[in-house]
Design a protein around this motif. Structure first.
Motif, PDB file in Angstrom:
ATOM      1  N   GLU A 275       0.839  -1.206   0.000  1.00 55.11           N
ATOM      2  CA  GLU A 275       0.000   0.000   0.000  1.00 55.11           C
ATOM      3  C   GLU A 275       0.868   1.248   0.000  1.00 55.11           C
ATOM      4  OE1 GLU A 275      -2.723  -0.263   3.223  1.00 55.11           O
ATOM      5  OE2 GLU A 275      -3.872  -1.907   2.323  1.00 55.11           O
ATOM      6  N   ALA A 276       1.938   1.201  -0.796  1.00 52.76           N
ATOM      7  CA  ALA A 276       2.869   2.320  -0.917  1.00 52.76           C
ATOM      8  C   ALA A 276       2.677   2.998  -2.268  1.00 52.76           C
ATOM      9  CB  ALA A 276       4.311   1.829  -0.785  1.00 52.76           C
ATOM     10  N   PRO A 277       2.894   4.303  -2.338  1.00 57.85           N
ATOM     11  CA  PRO A 277       2.706   5.013  -3.606  1.00 57.85           C
ATOM     12  C   PRO A 277       3.851   4.757  -4.583  1.00 57.85           C
ATOM     13  CG  PRO A 277       3.559   6.507  -1.942  1.00 57.85           C
ATOM     14  CD  PRO A 277       3.294   5.201  -1.236  1.00 57.85           C
ATOM     15  N   VAL A 278       3.555   4.959  -5.860  1.00 60.75           N
ATOM     16  CA  VAL A 278       4.557   4.851  -6.925  1.00 60.75           C
ATOM     17  C   VAL A 278       4.355   6.018  -7.883  1.00 60.75           C
ATOM     18  CG1 VAL A 278       5.494   3.473  -8.820  1.00 60.75           C
ATOM     19  CG2 VAL A 278       4.601   2.337  -6.789  1.00 60.75           C
ATOM     20  N   ALA A 279       5.466   6.666  -8.222  1.00 62.32           N
ATOM     21  CA  ALA A 279       5.405   7.763  -9.193  1.00 62.32           C
ATOM     22  C   ALA A 279       6.229   7.389 -10.420  1.00 62.32           C
ATOM     23  CB  ALA A 279       5.930   9.052  -8.577  1.00 62.32           C
ATOM     24  N   LEU A 280       5.774   7.833 -11.582  1.00 65.56           N
ATOM     25  CA  LEU A 280       6.540   7.603 -12.806  1.00 65.56           C
ATOM     26  C   LEU A 280       6.744   8.939 -13.516  1.00 65.56           C
ATOM     27  CD1 LEU A 280       6.324   4.702 -15.292  1.00 65.56           C
ATOM     28  CD2 LEU A 280       6.284   7.045 -16.189  1.00 65.56           C
ATOM     29  N   LEU A 281       7.995   9.214 -13.874  1.00 71.30           N
ATOM     30  CA  LEU A 281       8.350  10.438 -14.578  1.00 71.30           C
ATOM     31  C   LEU A 281       8.669  10.105 -16.036  1.00 71.30           C
ATOM     32  CD1 LEU A 281       8.945  10.992 -11.501  1.00 71.30           C
ATOM     33  CD2 LEU A 281      10.645  12.663 -12.276  1.00 71.30           C
ATOM     34  N   PHE A 282       7.997  10.794 -16.950  1.00 67.79           N
ATOM     35  CA  PHE A 282       8.267  10.621 -18.384  1.00 67.79           C
ATOM     36  C   PHE A 282       9.057  11.847 -18.836  1.00 67.79           C
ATOM     37  CE2 PHE A 282       7.831  10.382 -22.857  1.00 67.79           C
ATOM     38  CZ  PHE A 282       7.444   9.092 -23.201  1.00 67.79           C
ATOM     39  N   CYS A 283      10.295  11.606 -19.301  1.00 66.70           N
ATOM     40  CA  CYS A 283      11.202  12.700 -19.636  1.00 66.70           C
ATOM     41  C   CYS A 283      11.475  12.721 -21.140  1.00 66.70           C
ATOM     42  CB  CYS A 283      12.528  12.561 -18.884  1.00 66.70           C
ATOM     43  SG  CYS A 283      12.327  12.291 -17.109  1.00 66.70           S
ATOM     44  N   ASP A 284      11.272  13.891 -21.754  1.00 64.02           N
ATOM     45  CA  ASP A 284      11.497  14.027 -23.193  1.00 64.02           C
ATOM     46  C   ASP A 284      12.382  15.259 -23.415  1.00 64.02           C
ATOM     47  OD1 ASP A 284      10.409  13.273 -26.094  1.00 64.02           O
ATOM     48  OD2 ASP A 284      10.380  15.470 -25.914  1.00 64.02           O
ATOM     49  N   LEU A 285      13.513  15.067 -24.072  1.00 69.89           N
ATOM     50  CA  LEU A 285      14.439  16.180 -24.298  1.00 69.89           C
ATOM     51  C   LEU A 285      13.837  17.174 -25.286  1.00 69.89           C
ATOM     52  CD1 LEU A 285      17.895  14.361 -24.544  1.00 69.89           C
ATOM     53  CD2 LEU A 285      16.803  15.379 -22.539  1.00 69.89           C
ATOM     54  N   ASP A 286      13.960  18.448 -24.963  1.00 72.27           N
ATOM     55  CA  ASP A 286      13.472  19.511 -25.839  1.00 72.27           C
ATOM     56  C   ASP A 286      14.587  19.976 -26.782  1.00 72.27           C
ATOM     57  OD1 ASP A 286      10.958  19.541 -24.540  1.00 72.27           O
ATOM     58  OD2 ASP A 286      11.787  20.802 -22.934  1.00 72.27           O
ATOM     59  N   GLY A 325      13.518   4.982 -25.928  1.00 72.91           N
ATOM     60  CA  GLY A 325      13.913   5.105 -27.328  1.00 72.91           C
ATOM     61  C   GLY A 325      14.039   6.572 -27.687  1.00 72.91           C
ATOM     62  N   GLY A 326      14.827   6.878 -28.716  1.00 80.20           N
ATOM     63  CA  GLY A 326      14.995   8.267 -29.100  1.00 80.20           C
ATOM     64  C   GLY A 326      15.523   9.087 -27.938  1.00 80.20           C
ATOM     65  N   ASP A 327      14.834  10.186 -27.622  1.00 79.44           N
ATOM     66  CA  ASP A 327      15.259  11.046 -26.507  1.00 79.44           C
ATOM     67  C   ASP A 327      14.260  10.966 -25.346  1.00 79.44           C
ATOM     68  OD1 ASP A 327      13.145  12.269 -27.717  1.00 79.44           O
ATOM     69  OD2 ASP A 327      14.091  14.235 -27.966  1.00 79.44           O
ATOM     70  N   GLU A 328      13.595   9.810 -25.229  1.00 78.42           N
ATOM     71  CA  GLU A 328      12.598   9.621 -24.165  1.00 78.42           C
ATOM     72  C   GLU A 328      13.129   8.687 -23.076  1.00 78.42           C
ATOM     73  OE1 GLU A 328       8.531  10.090 -26.855  1.00 78.42           O
ATOM     74  OE2 GLU A 328       9.298   8.102 -26.338  1.00 78.42           O
ATOM     75  N   PHE A 329      12.959   9.117 -21.836  1.00 78.08           N
ATOM     76  CA  PHE A 329      13.390   8.344 -20.671  1.00 78.08           C
ATOM     77  C   PHE A 329      12.246   8.296 -19.662  1.00 78.08           C
ATOM     78  CE2 PHE A 329      17.049  10.345 -22.569  1.00 78.08           C
ATOM     79  CZ  PHE A 329      18.061   9.406 -22.522  1.00 78.08           C
ATOM     80  N   VAL A 330      12.233   7.243 -18.839  1.00 78.29           N
ATOM     81  CA  VAL A 330      11.276   7.179 -17.731  1.00 78.29           C
ATOM     82  C   VAL A 330      12.019   6.836 -16.439  1.00 78.29           C
ATOM     83  CG1 VAL A 330       9.324   6.496 -19.166  1.00 78.29           C
ATOM     84  CG2 VAL A 330      10.736   4.752 -18.100  1.00 78.29           C
ATOM     85  N   VAL A 331      11.461   7.305 -15.340  1.00 76.54           N
ATOM     86  CA  VAL A 331      11.973   6.960 -14.019  1.00 76.54           C
ATOM     87  C   VAL A 331      10.795   6.460 -13.191  1.00 76.54           C
ATOM     88  CG1 VAL A 331      13.142   7.757 -11.934  1.00 76.54           C
ATOM     89  CG2 VAL A 331      13.736   8.763 -14.147  1.00 76.54           C
ATOM     90  N   VAL A 332      10.861   5.209 -12.750  1.00 78.36           N
ATOM     91  CA  VAL A 332       9.836   4.650 -11.867  1.00 78.36           C
ATOM     92  C   VAL A 332      10.337   4.785 -10.439  1.00 78.36           C
ATOM     93  CG1 VAL A 332       8.420   2.645 -11.294  1.00 78.36           C
ATOM     94  CG2 VAL A 332       9.168   3.010 -13.651  1.00 78.36           C
ATOM     95  N   MET A 333       9.539   5.436  -9.590  1.00 83.51           N
ATOM     96  CA  MET A 333       9.956   5.736  -8.217  1.00 83.51           C
ATOM     97  C   MET A 333       9.044   5.032  -7.209  1.00 83.51           C
ATOM     98  SD  MET A 333      10.741   9.825  -8.507  1.00 83.51           S
ATOM     99  CE  MET A 333      11.323   9.878  -6.791  1.00 83.51           C
ATOM    100  N   PRO A 334       9.442   3.883  -6.674  1.00 85.15           N
ATOM    101  CA  PRO A 334       8.660   3.254  -5.605  1.00 85.15           C
ATOM    102  C   PRO A 334       8.714   4.108  -4.342  1.00 85.15           C
ATOM    103  CG  PRO A 334      10.256   1.735  -6.572  1.00 85.15           C
ATOM    104  CD  PRO A 334      10.619   3.097  -7.034  1.00 85.15           C
ATOM    105  N   ASP A 335       7.676   4.003  -3.517  1.00 85.84           N
ATOM    106  CA  ASP A 335       7.609   4.751  -2.251  1.00 85.84           C
ATOM    107  C   ASP A 335       7.765   6.250  -2.484  1.00 85.84           C
ATOM    108  OD1 ASP A 335       7.320   2.430  -0.647  1.00 85.84           O
ATOM    109  OD2 ASP A 335       9.466   2.093  -0.749  1.00 85.84           O
ATOM    110  N   ALA A 336       7.146   6.756  -3.521  1.00 85.82           N
ATOM    111  CA  ALA A 336       7.243   8.179  -3.837  1.00 85.82           C
ATOM    112  C   ALA A 336       5.886   8.712  -4.263  1.00 85.82           C
ATOM    113  CB  ALA A 336       8.275   8.417  -4.933  1.00 85.82           C
ATOM    114  N   GLY A 337       5.531   9.845  -3.711  1.00 87.23           N
ATOM    115  CA  GLY A 337       4.304  10.512  -4.097  1.00 87.23           C
ATOM    116  C   GLY A 337       4.604  11.735  -4.938  1.00 87.23           C
ATOM    117  N   ALA A 338       3.653  12.675  -4.964  1.00 83.91           N
ATOM    118  CA  ALA A 338       3.798  13.864  -5.808  1.00 83.91           C
ATOM    119  C   ALA A 338       4.977  14.724  -5.368  1.00 83.91           C
ATOM    120  CB  ALA A 338       2.499  14.666  -5.776  1.00 83.91           C
ATOM    121  N   ASP A 339       5.181  14.885  -4.075  1.00 81.93           N
ATOM    122  CA  ASP A 339       6.268  15.749  -3.591  1.00 81.93           C
ATOM    123  C   ASP A 339       7.634  15.181  -3.973  1.00 81.93           C
ATOM    124  OD1 ASP A 339       4.382  17.410  -2.512  1.00 81.93           O
ATOM    125  OD2 ASP A 339       4.549  16.584  -0.473  1.00 81.93           O
TER     126      ASP A 339
END
Length: 400
Positions: A275-286, A325-339
């Motif tokens: 019952e822990a939060p998970v956050a995922l960040l989708f990163c795309d280079l500009d 792929g390309g210039d797209e990256f993701v970061v999956v963060m277990p035990d992490a909320g919005a802050d």
């Protein structure tokens, strides 16, 4: 052949009675006495033969008992060997090797069991702290083992005869069990089945019983098990090596989309159970396309590598960073909320800015979308949600 009457004690006495018989009955009486003498001699021979047969039966019985003891010992040895083989065959991950060796020690019934693996070949795959001496140190230790007159490539004998007992066995175990130093041990190199002259490690076992491992006792089962174990270790390592190649981004060296899809669900499942939060960040280079168009794709590849390494240095040790792929990256963060996700997003923006400054690319930046895992959402849904959030951020300045 009949026994002469005058050579037999019974016949001698019978001659005294012969005088009282009629003349015509004396020959018949004599034949009767000879028959009785022959019967007596036969009984004596039979008694001797029976005694010899009884002796043979006793000796045969002793041999049967000994053979039964040998059979039971061999049967027990084979049962142990079979259990050890099953343990080796069940190994699927190098991360499980310490637990497998602990179970193997219990199966073998030994006080100490150690598996040393070549640092060059296995250090990147075994858990931290697993004993991995260099191939040079391993070879020197094995070559220094006493050989005596035993032509076998293994060492079987007193532990006290080892030049470096603490190389093969944990010093803490030797200190905790001082009787081991007066016991016996079995040490066999683990050979590469594809390159038999190359050692990949060593298996060592020690027991407090000085007579358990001696040159006079067969070690065929143990030596064959070492061959099987070496092959299984290589297979597991090669499997993991290939898996890493399949799940590692060739350009940047970080995990790829396949790795995310394989391991991401496990992170979500574990977090859901806790019952822990998970956050995922989708990163795309500009403005990354401008880098490729201006400086060429080779320069663009170098920038992607720099960005990946910079991001890997910023994420937490238990976060999952992957290049889609390309210039797209993701970061999956277990035990992490919005802050926590907002803090990570700022770290990533800073590291991309640093790469841009170092490479002389002032226009390079990153857009980041954040999504929090919702119950029942799979990893692909979570990525799509973060991707949508990233596009909203990318369009925000233009909208303003």
């Amino acid at each position: 052949m009949s026994t002469p009457i005058d050579d037999n004690a019974i016949a001698a006495k019978a001659l005294e009675l012969e005088r009282f018989l009629p003349e015509g009955r004396r020959d018949e009486f004599r034949r009767l006495i000879e028959t009785l003498a022959e019967a007596a001699a036969c009984r004596e021979n039979q008694t001797a033969e029976i005694g010899e047969l009884r002796g043979q039966v006793r000796r045969l019985g002793a041999r049967v008992v000994r053979m039964q003891e040998i059979f039971r010992a061999n049967d027990q040895a084979f049962a142990t060997f079979r259990s050890a083989m099953l343990l080796s065959r069940r190994l699927r991950r190098m991360a499980d090797l310490p637990d497998m060796l602990a179970e193997l020690s219990r199966t073998m019934g030994v006080a100490a069991l150690t598996c040393l693996l070549s640092r060059e070949q296995f250090a990147a795959y075994v858990p931290p702290g697993f004993p991995c001496p260099t191939a040079k140190a391993l070879g020197a230790a094995v070559n220094a083992l006493p050989r005596g007159t035993d032509p076998r490539r293994v060492y079987v004998g007193p532990l006290a005869a080892l030049p470096r007992p603490d190389f093969f066995f944990d010093p803490a175990i030797l200190a905790d069990q001082p009787k081991l130093r007066d016991g016996s041990c079995f040490i066999a190199p683990l050979a590469d089945k594809y390159q038999p002259k190359r050692r990949i490690g060593v298996l060592a076992m020690a027991d407090v019983d000085p007579s358990r491992y001696t040159p006079s006792k067969g070690t065929d089962f143990l030596e064959h098990f070492c061959e099987v174990l070496a092959g299984d270790l290589l297979h597991v390592k090669i499997h993991e090596e290939l898996a890493r190649q399949r799940e590692s981004d060739e350009l940047t060296g970080i995990p790829n989309r396949a790795f995310l899809r394989r391991h991401g669900p496990a992170l979500l499942s574990l977090s859901a159970r806790r019952e822990a939060p998970v956050a995922l960040l989708f990163c795309d280079l500009d403005r990354f396309k401008a880098v490729n168009d201006t400086f060429g794709h080779e320069a663009g590849d170098l920038v992607l590598g720099d960005v990946a390494r910079a991001m890997a240095a910023r994420v937490r040790v238990y976060d999952l960073l992957a290049r889609l792929g390309g210039d797209e990256f993701v970061v999956v963060m277990p035990d992490a909320g919005a802050d926590e996700a907002a803090v990570m997003a700022e770290r990533i923006r800073d590291c991309v800015a640093e790469v841009a400054a170092e490479r002389g690319l002032p226009g390079l930046s990153v857009s980041i979308g954040v999504a929090l895992h919702a119950p029942g959402q799979d990893i692909d849904d979570l990525v799509r949600a973060a991707d949508a959030a990233m596009y909203r951020e990318k369009r925000a300045p233009a909208a303003g």
